[in-house]
Design an enzyme around this catalytic site. Sequence first.
Site, PDB file in Angstrom:
ATOM      1  N   GLY A  10       0.819  -1.225   0.000  1.00  0.00           N
ATOM      2  CA  GLY A  10       0.000   0.000   0.000  1.00  0.00           C
ATOM      3  C   GLY A  10       0.840   1.257   0.000  1.00  0.00           C
ATOM      4  O   GLY A  10       1.978   1.277  -0.485  1.00  0.00           O
ATOM      5  N   ASN A  87      -3.270  -3.215   6.609  1.00  0.00           N
ATOM      6  CA  ASN A  87      -4.220  -2.270   7.191  1.00  0.00           C
ATOM      7  C   ASN A  87      -4.459  -2.592   8.662  1.00  0.00           C
ATOM      8  O   ASN A  87      -4.522  -3.752   9.039  1.00  0.00           O
ATOM      9  CB  ASN A  87      -5.593  -2.366   6.523  1.00  0.00           C
ATOM     10  CG  ASN A  87      -5.496  -2.686   5.061  1.00  0.00           C
ATOM     11  OD1 ASN A  87      -4.826  -3.625   4.657  1.00  0.00           O
ATOM     12  ND2 ASN A  87      -6.172  -1.909   4.274  1.00  0.00           N
ATOM     13  N   THR A  90      -9.989   0.918  12.140  1.00  0.00           N
ATOM     14  CA  THR A  90     -10.710   1.065  13.406  1.00  0.00           C
ATOM     15  C   THR A  90     -11.804   0.011  13.427  1.00  0.00           C
ATOM     16  O   THR A  90     -12.471  -0.221  12.417  1.00  0.00           O
ATOM     17  CB  THR A  90     -11.339   2.479  13.481  1.00  0.00           C
ATOM     18  OG1 THR A  90     -10.291   3.430  13.307  1.00  0.00           O
ATOM     19  CG2 THR A  90     -12.018   2.715  14.817  1.00  0.00           C
ATOM     20  N   ALA A 221      -0.696  11.926  17.277  1.00  0.00           N
ATOM     21  CA  ALA A 221      -1.596  12.687  18.148  1.00  0.00           C
ATOM     22  C   ALA A 221      -1.089  14.127  18.304  1.00  0.00           C
ATOM     23  O   ALA A 221      -1.869  15.083  18.247  1.00  0.00           O
ATOM     24  CB  ALA A 221      -1.704  12.001  19.508  1.00  0.00           C
ATOM     25  N   CYS A 272      -4.479   8.181   8.874  1.00  0.00           N
ATOM     26  CA  CYS A 272      -3.837   7.894  10.161  1.00  0.00           C
ATOM     27  C   CYS A 272      -4.326   8.706  11.355  1.00  0.00           C
ATOM     28  O   CYS A 272      -4.573   8.135  12.420  1.00  0.00           O
ATOM     29  CB  CYS A 272      -2.335   8.091  10.025  1.00  0.00           C
ATOM     30  SG  CYS A 272      -1.601   6.961   8.858  1.00  0.00           S
TER      31      CYS A 272
END
EC number: 1.1.1.22
Length: 608
Positions: A10, A87, A90, A221, A272
């Site tokens: 990917g 992958n 979520t 984050a 991401c």
Amino acid sequence: MVKICCIGAGYVGGPTMAVIALKCPSVEVAVVDISIPRINAWNSDQLPIYEPGLDDVVKQCRGKNLFFSTDVEKHVSEADIVFVSVNTPTKTRGLGAGKAADLTYWESAARMIADVSKSDKIVVEKSTVPVKTAEAIEKILTHNSKGINFQILSNPEFLAEGTAIQDLFKPDRVLIGGRETPEGLKAVKALKDVYAHWVPDERILTTNLWSAELSKLAANAFLAQRISSVNAMSALCEATGADVTQVSFAVGTDSRIGPKFLNASVGFGGSCFQKDILNLVYICECNGLPEVAEYWKQVIKINDYQKTRFVNRVVASMFNTVANKKVAILGFAFKKDTGDTRETPAIDVCKGLLGDKARLSIYDPQVTEDQIQRDLTMNKFDWDHPLHLQPMSPTTVKQVNVVWDAYEATKDAHAVCILTEWDEFKTLDFQKIYDNMQKPAFVFDGRNIINADKLREIGFIVYSIGKPLDAWLKDMPAGQKSNSTGGTPNTSRRPRGRPPGSKNKSKPPIIVTRDSPNALRAHVLEVSPGNDIVDNLAVYACRRSRGVCVLSGTGTIKNVTLRQPVAAPGGSVVTLHGQFKILFLSGTVLPPPVRRHVAILRKVRIQE
Ligand SMILES: NC(=O)c1ccc[n+]([C@@H]2O[C@H](COP(=O)([O-])OP(=O)(O)OC[C@H]3O[C@@H](n4cnc5c(N)ncnc54)[C@H](O)[C@@H]3O)[C@@H](O)[C@H]2O)c1
């Protein structure tokens, strides 16, 4: 010769392995995937992903020491080092749904490695995974190992799409985490030796496994948090008259803060940021840290708020309705220089506008119609599954038209929304765009890339995120939540009652325009110089299949032709030449199937 195999061809696996092959001619690299079309594309002239510089790298080593194959098991069994770059979506169901990482693909890759291996291997986590994943993977491998020794390393990838090749050539750092045992340290050294072909020693950081795993989640984050911080400021800038570009420049010159990642925008996207923060939130909750979880959740809430705020601004500025209005969407990818649309803010903005019944004409230089239709019909998080597991034939959204040219997209549009910062949008001929749009013509710049002053001179009403507002926009309150926007819903509730110390404020006027097909709606039409007023109104009525009742008009006209009603005695045509001022204009224009002559512009009172 060291043999490397990477599972997952990917956005990460493909470019990363191509650069390893280029920089390490003595290493043989095989990139494998279960997706046949993807591997076929990697072996063709049309690579499956668009990334500046990637073609060149692949062409230099494909067929020499770089191979793309669907024979996953063969290449895994022959490899000394196996990267896993599959992958990690979520979870959409079960425990932790909507937050936790779904490790189905990772686990099945690990089981397959255990099944087919006949020699010792270093297994490298390249995918972004929850902290402590290595422990679970270790258990799967060692329970099925048949005496084979597996060493697990964490080597998270920090490349950014759009600049992936540059990032891989000159990484800020390469991070390798491993067990602090003699075998673990040996494995870390073996992987370090690969990167040492081109990355300076001081940029290769080694840590324990858990620090490496957590660092990747923490880095994403922190990056997303900067964007949400500046976006939160952008809302305050609009409310106060400050300019977010000036504020972020002033803030960013502080060497402790730095200037990068401080551009206000319609919101962050990409595969991401959201996924990794949700994952972090889940890990915090599982570790009994609800306050920390709540802190990071806020980064996503502000991102959702920013997208909703943008949609509200568009709708409120255009008389509180975009029903049946053509809105041009320039840019659909989540950032420039990539065709990747995963979690792009354009999806939520388009869904929001479609929720208000707009007609969209979308142009992006790298995204296909099929992809856009897929994105607008797919369920949340479905995009992060291998292609063959995604819905096969999504229903298309009829109000969406995808075109291959920005001028085509903007023709006859009421508004333009810029949602990706593609360089080509900066050099568009906005005068030409303005001339071909409905008036008043709006530009909503979700990336702050256009010269707003120049566009205002042309005649546009311009909204730039976090910048002082046009008088027009100030009068259109866009702060409230609009129930009709289909964007990400804002879940925060207002506290009940009046805030302490507040007084009765004068309320803004309520604009009563609803989209009932029979309701009267007010429109301001600007007829461009050289155009015939009656023709313009007839085209307008015809396009919308609506009757138009003209209540008033202002401006100057030339060459007036006054037709007396045919039935009137002595009915005739009077033609006046020269320049005249309109004092009064009224009439009715009916759309087809009414015959054209029935459409009458009844009264024009003019003054020479
Ligand atoms: N895209 C980025 O910018 C980026 C950056 C850093 C890290 N990451 C992380 O890297 C990982 C991969 O991301 P991506 O963007 O390359 O995803 P991707 O969807 O582009 O690629 C993953 C590939 O893995 C393949 N795959 C899945 N299961 C497989 C299996 N069992 N055997 C063989 N192939 C299999 C899929 O077919 C797909 O082609 C994710 O964990 C992501 O969070 C992504």
